[in-house]
Design a protein around this motif. Structure first.
Motif, PDB file in Angstrom:
ATOM      1  N   LEU A  33       0.829  -1.205   0.000  1.00 12.28           N
ATOM      2  CA  LEU A  33       0.000   0.000   0.000  1.00 12.28           C
ATOM      3  C   LEU A  33       0.861   1.252   0.000  1.00 12.28           C
ATOM      4  O   LEU A  33       0.613   2.204  -0.725  1.00 12.28           O
ATOM      5  CB  LEU A  33      -0.915  -0.006   1.224  1.00 12.28           C
ATOM      6  N   MET A  34       1.909   1.239   0.841  1.00 19.37           N
ATOM      7  CA  MET A  34       2.684   2.447   1.051  1.00 19.37           C
ATOM      8  C   MET A  34       3.866   2.582   0.116  1.00 19.37           C
ATOM      9  O   MET A  34       4.362   3.668  -0.110  1.00 19.37           O
ATOM     10  CB  MET A  34       3.208   2.475   2.500  1.00 19.37           C
ATOM     11  N   SER A 107       2.375   7.463   0.473  1.00 20.80           N
ATOM     12  CA  SER A 107       1.099   7.045  -0.124  1.00 20.80           C
ATOM     13  C   SER A 107       0.621   8.041  -1.157  1.00 20.80           C
ATOM     14  O   SER A 107      -0.226   7.717  -1.991  1.00 20.80           O
ATOM     15  CB  SER A 107       0.036   6.889   0.969  1.00 20.80           C
ATOM     16  N   GLY A 256      -8.836   8.053   0.956  1.00 17.99           N
ATOM     17  CA  GLY A 256      -7.420   8.385   1.107  1.00 17.99           C
ATOM     18  C   GLY A 256      -7.248   9.811   1.565  1.00 17.99           C
ATOM     19  O   GLY A 256      -8.004  10.310   2.376  1.00 17.99           O
ATOM     20  N   GLN A 260      -3.378  11.801  -3.026  1.00 16.39           N
ATOM     21  CA  GLN A 260      -2.860  10.440  -2.928  1.00 16.39           C
ATOM     22  C   GLN A 260      -2.770   9.809  -4.312  1.00 16.39           C
ATOM     23  O   GLN A 260      -3.665   9.904  -5.125  1.00 16.39           O
ATOM     24  CB  GLN A 260      -3.770   9.570  -2.050  1.00 16.39           C
ATOM     25  N   LYS A 262      -0.526   6.376  -6.508  1.00 20.84           N
ATOM     26  CA  LYS A 262       0.476   5.320  -6.550  1.00 20.84           C
ATOM     27  C   LYS A 262       1.094   5.346  -7.936  1.00 20.84           C
ATOM     28  O   LYS A 262       0.392   5.355  -8.932  1.00 20.84           O
ATOM     29  CB  LYS A 262      -0.144   3.952  -6.295  1.00 20.84           C
ATOM     30  N   ILE A 455      -6.117   6.053   5.079  1.00 20.54           N
ATOM     31  CA  ILE A 455      -5.583   5.689   3.770  1.00 20.54           C
ATOM     32  C   ILE A 455      -5.812   4.206   3.511  1.00 20.54           C
ATOM     33  O   ILE A 455      -6.195   3.792   2.411  1.00 20.54           O
ATOM     34  CB  ILE A 455      -4.082   6.013   3.693  1.00 20.54           C
ATOM     35  N   ARG A 456      -5.605   3.389   4.531  1.00 19.27           N
ATOM     36  CA  ARG A 456      -5.728   1.936   4.385  1.00 19.27           C
ATOM     37  C   ARG A 456      -7.170   1.482   4.252  1.00 19.27           C
ATOM     38  O   ARG A 456      -7.470   0.567   3.499  1.00 19.27           O
ATOM     39  CB  ARG A 456      -5.098   1.235   5.600  1.00 19.27           C
TER      40      ARG A 456
END
Length: 583
Positions: A33-34, A107, A256, A260, A262, A455-456
């Protein structure tokens, strides 16, 4: 996340950081995730000196050089160490905050591989109000007359008394039969002790209490609507406690945080890992504003809700740039919206602000949020995914009839007042606001943990912390420390020296270094040191392989000392710079 603690010079700092991070859920998919940026492991360093250009190698040296001994010792009229590793514990909380903020930044696609902080930066941060007041650009000077607000009853009970209301103060002393003029003179130093770290009360008030049983004192306090608590003699915390708790809300809100993302390519390193996060703060005094200050230093946009006309603390001297230096020390950089939250219109303003926010933070008295209909359930309906944080005095540890939740009462009841003084001194709270500051740090850490959890999971939550729970963060010995004269700062011709461990524990080496025979006693050594200046003895002991640190006796010295220039910002008054470096 505890694996992130890689280079740690302070064992206490590492212990506190590891315990703090251990409260944060670490799911199996955390790395996925991070670490979508591929940035690699995150490391954290806790050094002694950090950007302070001094050879500091332990807690005692940091307390001496950075002003903690000076402020804590004001009430006694001489510099004094805290017998707990307070600066190291604060550094441990800062390290945990830095790690959490770095994970939040990752994140959002920001490249962060390491976090650095130091015990010296923690020490300067906890003194922010005192530094601001001492260096304000006006002619006002803090009173430095020694004095204590710890009372001793006729039957030998040491206790702390508290009220924030001058009328209740006068009613209490009237019930005890004190001289009315002395009671009136005593209110100002009593009220100001939170800011000045000393309390020179009229002697008549202490004499009145010494003629009165504690049972009578307690009855007078109850009748006046004030609070009284005995000072515990056991230095250990009364029971294990979590510094903060997080209760997730059942409904899902934001998935999130702003910005945010990824990606395989992380963005540039930023010293503002919370940039884009919005915090609404309705706080007073120290604990709540310190929590907001931490989040602001990490890059959050913080909006203060103040009553019409502004927070009255803004006008309390010393004034720097048109505002109280103490207030500015914890609130500069925050924007302000004025609203009377006791009215329907004011509450609508709160909801409007919260509708676009990530965090709502307050340190209102128990029951006030429910009374105002601004509790967690009220505000999360306006903003699903909200982090709602309450920084209280006692939490739920003392039940519904708890006394006022203020710093010195908490120190007294938690055992901290006993732990921070050696065994040959009676237990008494420090008039340096230890739990107020630590309470703010702990609250901010809980908010960071909640943001990470959001966030998770996409769920907001309620963060609860208190002065009482913050007091348990400090590691305590099972028994109070045994000190000799060498464990206290030693007088020189022009100041004080704090000795390093070997000089304290091997007096024969110290005697030789000062030109005395190895059999010289401690009294002879301390007398010898008074004959020459601090700088001379610092060089002489260093040549003999013994460490000693000059004790800061005036916080204004730090602003003029180039060795502190990378840790302090000098303007209308001195500000400690943000205590983290991200890379």
């Amino acid at each position: 996340m505890t694996r992130s603690l890689s280079l740690v010079e302070s064992a206490t700092g590492a212990q506190v950081a590891a315990r703090s991070l251990g409260l944060v859920a670490e799911p199996a998919d955390l790395d996925d995730l991070m670490d979508g940026s591929g940035a690699g492991p995150l490391e954290c360093e806790i050094s002694w000196a950090g950007p302070v250009d001094l050879p500091l190698s332990d807690e005692r040296a940091v307390q001496a050089a950075c002003g903690i001994m000076h402020v804590h010792g004001r009430a006694a009229g001489r510099p004094a160490p805290l017998a707990v590793d307070y600066a190291s514990a604060a550094a441990g909380v800062l390290a945990a905050q830095g790690i959490l903020a770095a994970w939040i930044a990752r994140s959002r696609g920001v490249r962060v591989t390491s976090v650095r902080t130091s015990v010296s930066q923690a020490a300067l941060l906890v003194l922010a109000q005192y530094l601001g007041a001492a260096t304000a650009d006006d002619d006002w000077r803090e009173p430095t007359v020694p004095g204590s607000s710890t009372f001793v009853s006729a039957d030998g009970v040491r206790f702390e008394f508290e009220t924030l209301d001058p009328q209740r103060w006068l009613r209490f002393w009237t019930r005890l039969g004190a001289d009315p003029a002395a009671a009136k003179r005593g209110w100002r130093p009593f009220q100001e002790r939170f800011a000045t770290a000393t309390c020179p009360l009229p002697p008549e008030l202490h004499e009145t209490v010494r003629r009165t049983s504690f049972t009578t004192v307690r009855a007078a306090a109850d009748g006046a609507g004030a609070s009284v608590l005995p000072v515990r003699e056991d230095p250990g915390p009364p029971a294990p406690a979590r510094p903060w708790t997080l209760a997730p809300f059942p409904d899902q809100g934001s998935s999130g945080l702003p910005g945010q993302r990824k990606s395989a390519e992380a963005g540039p390193v930023s010293d503002r890992p919370l940039a884009g996060i919005r915090v609404i703060e309705s706080t007073r005094r120290v604990q709540g504003p310190m929590a907001g200050h931490i989040l602001w230093m990490l890059g959050a946009d913080v909006v203060r809700i103040e009553p019409p006309g502004g927070d009255p603390m803004r006008g309390i001297p010393p004034i720097a740039g048109g505002c109280s230096a103490r207030f500015s020390a914890l609130n500069a950089g925050k924007s302000v919206t004025e609203a009377d939250i006791t009215t329907a219109e004011g509450r609508r303003t709160v909801h409007e602000l919260v509708s676009g926010a990530d965090v709502f933070l307050h340190n209102w008295a128990p029951g006030k949020a429910a009374q105002l209909r601004l509790d967690a359930d009220d505000l999360r309906r306006t903003r699903p995914g909200l982090i709602y944080a309450w920084a209280s005095g006692w939490g739920d540890s003392l039940g519904s009839s708890s006394p006022l939740g203020t710093d010195f009462l908490v120190q007294a009841h938690s055992g901290l007042a006993a732990a921070l003084r050696p065994a040959d001194e009676p237990p008494a709270p420090s008039l340096m606001t230890l739990t107020d500051v630590l309470g703010g740090l702990v609250c901010a850490q809980g908010v960071l943990a909640a943001l990470l959890a959001r966030i998770r999971t996409g769920h907001g939550g309620r963060v609860d912390s208190s002065l009482y729970s913050a007091a348990t963060v400090l590691p305590r010995p099972a028994r109070r420390a045994e000190w000799t004269a060498l464990d206290r700062p030693l007088r020189t011709e022009d100041g004080y020296l704090a000795l390093g461990r070997e000089a304290r524990e091997r007096p024969e080496h110290l005697a030789a270094a000062t030109g005395l025979g190895a059999c010289a006693g401690i009294t002879e050594i301390t007398s010898q040191l008074r004959n020459l200046p601090t700088a001379f003895w610092s060089r002489r002991l260093a040549e003999a392989g013994l460490t000693a640190t000059e004790v800061c006796a005036d916080l204004r010295q730090l602003a003029r000392d180039p060795r502190f220039s990378r840790a302090l910002s000098v303007g209308e008054h001195v500000f400690p710079l943000a205590p983290w470096e991200f890379s």
